[in-house]
Scaffold this motif. Sequence first.
Motif, mmCIF file in Angstrom:
data_model
loop_
_atom_site.group_PDB
_atom_site.id
_atom_site.type_symbol
_atom_site.label_atom_id
_atom_site.label_comp_id
_atom_site.label_asym_id
_atom_site.label_seq_id
_atom_site.Cartn_x
_atom_site.Cartn_y
_atom_site.Cartn_z
ATOM 1 N N VAL A 68 0.847 -1.193 0.000
ATOM 2 C CA VAL A 68 0.000 0.000 0.000
ATOM 3 C C VAL A 68 0.883 1.243 0.000
ATOM 4 O O VAL A 68 2.055 1.182 0.362
ATOM 5 N N THR A 69 0.283 2.346 -0.396
ATOM 6 C CA THR A 69 0.962 3.634 -0.255
ATOM 7 C C THR A 69 0.687 4.166 1.150
ATOM 8 O O THR A 69 -0.204 3.673 1.855
ATOM 9 N N LYS A 70 1.402 5.197 1.539
ATOM 10 C CA LYS A 70 1.175 5.805 2.851
ATOM 11 C C LYS A 70 -0.251 6.342 2.938
ATOM 12 O O LYS A 70 -0.926 6.164 3.952
ATOM 13 N N LEU A 71 -0.739 6.949 1.877
ATOM 14 C CA LEU A 71 -2.099 7.487 1.858
ATOM 15 C C LEU A 71 -3.135 6.373 1.999
ATOM 16 O O LEU A 71 -4.123 6.506 2.725
ATOM 17 N N GLN A 72 -2.923 5.253 1.298
ATOM 18 C CA GLN A 72 -3.836 4.113 1.420
ATOM 19 C C GLN A 72 -3.801 3.541 2.838
ATOM 20 O O GLN A 72 -4.847 3.217 3.415
ATOM 21 N N ALA A 73 -2.608 3.436 3.420
ATOM 22 C CA ALA A 73 -2.479 2.935 4.791
ATOM 23 C C ALA A 73 -3.239 3.838 5.757
ATOM 24 O O ALA A 73 -3.936 3.351 6.658
ATOM 25 N N GLU A 74 -3.125 5.142 5.577
ATOM 26 C CA GLU A 74 -3.807 6.087 6.454
ATOM 27 C C GLU A 74 -5.323 6.002 6.297
ATOM 28 O O GLU A 74 -6.062 6.150 7.273
ATOM 29 N N SER A 75 -5.787 5.734 5.092
ATOM 30 C CA SER A 75 -7.224 5.593 4.860
ATOM 31 C C SER A 75 -7.767 4.335 5.545
ATOM 32 O O SER A 75 -8.815 4.378 6.203
ATOM 33 N N LEU A 76 -7.043 3.218 5.412
ATOM 34 C CA LEU A 76 -7.440 1.986 6.094
ATOM 35 C C LEU A 76 -7.441 2.200 7.612
ATOM 36 O O LEU A 76 -8.353 1.757 8.318
ATOM 37 N N PHE A 77 -6.428 2.884 8.096
ATOM 38 C CA PHE A 77 -6.272 3.181 9.517
ATOM 39 C C PHE A 77 -7.463 3.989 10.041
ATOM 40 O O PHE A 77 -8.037 3.674 11.096
ATOM 41 N N ALA A 78 -7.848 5.028 9.317
ATOM 42 C CA ALA A 78 -8.993 5.858 9.726
ATOM 43 C C ALA A 78 -10.262 5.006 9.809
ATOM 44 O O ALA A 78 -11.047 5.135 10.758
ATOM 45 N N ASN A 79 -10.444 4.115 8.844
ATOM 46 C CA ASN A 79 -11.606 3.226 8.863
ATOM 47 C C ASN A 79 -11.563 2.280 10.063
ATOM 48 O O ASN A 79 -12.601 1.974 10.670
ATOM 49 N N ASP A 80 -10.374 1.826 10.419
ATOM 50 C CA ASP A 80 -10.236 0.917 11.558
ATOM 51 C C ASP A 80 -10.576 1.617 12.873
ATOM 52 O O ASP A 80 -11.188 1.019 13.764
ATOM 53 N N ILE A 81 -10.206 2.883 13.003
ATOM 54 C CA ILE A 81 -10.555 3.636 14.212
ATOM 55 C C ILE A 81 -12.065 3.790 14.319
ATOM 56 O O ILE A 81 -12.657 3.574 15.386
ATOM 57 N N VAL A 82 -12.711 4.133 13.211
ATOM 58 C CA VAL A 82 -14.174 4.268 13.198
ATOM 59 C C VAL A 82 -14.827 2.933 13.569
ATOM 60 O O VAL A 82 -15.794 2.893 14.337
ATOM 61 N N ALA A 83 -14.292 1.837 13.062
ATOM 62 C CA ALA A 83 -14.845 0.517 13.382
ATOM 63 C C ALA A 83 -14.715 0.215 14.872
ATOM 64 O O ALA A 83 -15.637 -0.343 15.486
ATOM 65 N N CYS A 84 -13.593 0.595 15.475
ATOM 66 C CA CYS A 84 -13.406 0.390 16.922
ATOM 67 C C CYS A 84 -14.422 1.215 17.714
ATOM 68 O O CYS A 84 -15.000 0.717 18.690
ATOM 69 N N GLU A 85 -14.637 2.450 17.305
ATOM 70 C CA GLU A 85 -15.640 3.286 17.971
ATOM 71 C C GLU A 85 -17.015 2.620 17.904
ATOM 72 O O GLU A 85 -17.722 2.536 18.912
ATOM 73 N N ARG A 86 -17.382 2.155 16.722
ATOM 74 C CA ARG A 86 -18.681 1.494 16.543
ATOM 75 C C ARG A 86 -18.795 0.249 17.413
ATOM 76 O O ARG A 86 -19.827 0.006 18.042
ATOM 77 N N ASP A 87 -17.728 -0.554 17.447
ATOM 78 C CA ASP A 87 -17.749 -1.780 18.254
ATOM 79 C C ASP A 87 -17.903 -1.464 19.737
ATOM 80 O O ASP A 87 -18.665 -2.131 20.447
ATOM 81 N N LEU A 88 -17.184 -0.454 20.212
ATOM 82 C CA LEU A 88 -17.311 -0.068 21.618
ATOM 83 C C LEU A 88 -18.698 0.517 21.904
ATOM 84 O O LEU A 88 -19.294 0.228 22.943
#
Length: 167
Positions: A68-88
């Motif tokens: 992945v590129t750094k930008l793609q990694a950051e996009s996946l990362f942002a989605n993962d944080i949102v998913a953690c918020e939703r799960d909690l």
Amino acid sequence: MTYSMDKLVAELTRDEGLRLKTYRCTAGKLTIGIGRNLDDVGVTGSEARLFGCETPAQALAHVKRHGVTKLQAESLFANDIVACERDLDRNSRWWRTLDDVRQRVLLNMCFNLGITRLLPFKTTLRHIERREFEDAADQMLKSLWARQVGARALRLSAMMRTGKDAR
């Protein structure tokens, strides 16, 4: 949102690192970017477009082959944080009533473990919900997770205990 997103991003990036090629994490899971677990999470349909692919399966194959590129990694990362918020939110609504630091501790643990491996921390979570932060920190340190992640667990338990940012 009541926690500092900038601090959370910095903490998770420190704890997870940034890798643009796939690797096996300490749990043996295929991982990329900033802690994206490809074995358990993979790539979603909406994320497939980040890689110029039509399906998640095509995107996953692309990521495994090309990274992945750094930008793609950051996009996946942002989605993962949102998913953690939703799960909690779904499983422990009270987490939003905590102070900034302790919210970040739970998000960090959820990010690292996933919600299915965080929820069995029943005693720890009960102590946090009851604002028994000393007991929660002690329970965190007694876990297999703490032995596996070492310094991360020490930092997070100190943050839970004191309500202050770790150094």
